[in-house]
Design a protein around this motif. Structure first.
Motif, short mmCIF file in Angstrom:
data_model
loop_
_atom_site.label_atom_id
_atom_site.label_comp_id
_atom_site.label_asym_id
_atom_site.label_seq_id
_atom_site.Cartn_x
_atom_site.Cartn_y
_atom_site.Cartn_z
N VAL A 1 0.83 -1.21 0.00
CA VAL A 1 0.00 0.00 0.00
C VAL A 1 0.86 1.25 0.00
CG1 VAL A 1 -1.98 -1.14 1.05
CG2 VAL A 1 -0.29 -0.04 2.54
N ALA A 2 2.08 1.17 0.56
CA ALA A 2 2.98 2.33 0.51
C ALA A 2 3.36 2.65 -0.93
CB ALA A 2 4.23 2.07 1.35
N TYR A 3 3.72 1.62 -1.71
CA TYR A 3 4.03 1.84 -3.12
C TYR A 3 2.82 2.41 -3.86
CZ TYR A 3 8.60 -0.51 -3.19
OH TYR A 3 9.93 -0.84 -3.00
N ALA A 4 1.64 1.86 -3.57
CA ALA A 4 0.43 2.29 -4.28
C ALA A 4 0.06 3.72 -3.93
CB ALA A 4 -0.73 1.36 -3.93
N SER A 5 0.26 4.13 -2.69
CA SER A 5 -0.13 5.47 -2.27
C SER A 5 0.87 6.52 -2.73
CB SER A 5 -0.26 5.53 -0.74
OG SER A 5 -0.74 6.78 -0.31
N GLN A 6 2.15 6.20 -2.69
CA GLN A 6 3.16 7.18 -3.09
C GLN A 6 3.19 7.37 -4.60
OE1 GLN A 6 7.22 8.08 -1.35
NE2 GLN A 6 7.77 6.70 -3.00
N GLY A 7 2.97 6.31 -5.37
CA GLY A 7 3.03 6.42 -6.81
C GLY A 7 4.41 6.85 -7.28
#
Length: 245
Positions: free
Chosen positions: A55-61
């Motif tokens: 989710v960190a990768y998905a949120s930061q983009g």
């Protein structure tokens, strides 16, 4: 004046985090592959870390690395239990396993794998963990950070610590980005828990969340809804989440 926050880029794992979980629910869901992380680093990441980093990768983009607040009430307890059992059996625990069991290990893997030099923090504050995470994020924003990412994650407590869980849970993680807002947004404030006994607080009435959801999932539900507010009583404090038009 209580700071107001813009919340964006909300990401969850699994995708559907609605409803009341049965104890241990969600354990059969396929874990994130973490394809964005180098294989040699990825092999060190346990299931809880895979959820959190996904989710960190998905949120930061693709944005510039942001300060990150990692928040988990319990952290990677299964890894710690494995180390304790090794000690009981007279074995010497692996130093690597120990280093990956500490509460900031997931944040450290995130920072190292991506070469990020932005600050990160690991938060654990019991049933107030999600509020502590947002409070830390507000501090970073007020101190000058243009945006902060908050990552919340947990999984059911394993045996023998499962008897201490106050709510059934499922493996889950969610993340979002926060910015300060001059207008519409959400706010978070804390009052003595007895302060609401005599009269309603100013502002719109708060929702009454499902009692069998963990605190962070109640907050997630509030963020994903149009509800005017959410109250969370924890010990001596009453946390008030409010939405402002």
């Amino acid at each position: 004046m209580t700071p107001r926050l813009q919340v964006s880029h909300l990401a969850t794992w699994p995708d559907d985090l609605t409803g009341s979980p049965a104890a241990g629910g969600g354990a059969d869901a396929p874990l994130p592959t973490l394809s964005a992380m180098a294989p040699m680093m990825r092999r060190r990441v346990e299931p809880l870390g895979r959820m959190a980093l996904h989710v960190a990768y998905a949120s930061q983009g693709q944005d510039t690395p942001l300060p990150v607040v990692f928040a988990s009430r319990y952290g990677d307890v299964p890894r710690s239990i494995a180390l304790l059992r090794q000690l009981v059996d007279g074995q010497t625990p692996s130093p690597t396993a120990f280093s990956l069991s500490v509460h900031n290990a997931i944040g450290a893997l995130w920072s190292i794998a991506n070469g990020h030099t932005a600050p990160y923090t690991a938060i654990a504050a019991g049933e107030e963990t999600v509020e502590a995470a947002f409070t830390e994020a507000i501090g970073l924003l007020v101190d000058g950070a243009p945006a902060v990412m908050v990552v919340c994650y947990d999984e059911p407590l394993p045996v023998p610590y499962d008897v201490y869980a106050d709510h059934p849970d499922m493996p889950h993680a969610w993340a979002c980005r926060l910015r300060l807002s001059d207008g519409a947004g959400i706010s978070l404030s804390a009052l003595p828990a007895a302060a609401d006994a005599s009269a309603p607080q100013a502002g719109a009435a708060a929702d009454t969340p499902a009692p069998d959801l963990t605190a962070d999932r109640r907050v997630l539900g509030f963020l994903r809804s149009d509800a005017p507010g959410l109250d969370h009583r924890a010990g001596a404090r009453l946390w008030q989440w409010r939405r402002h038009a």
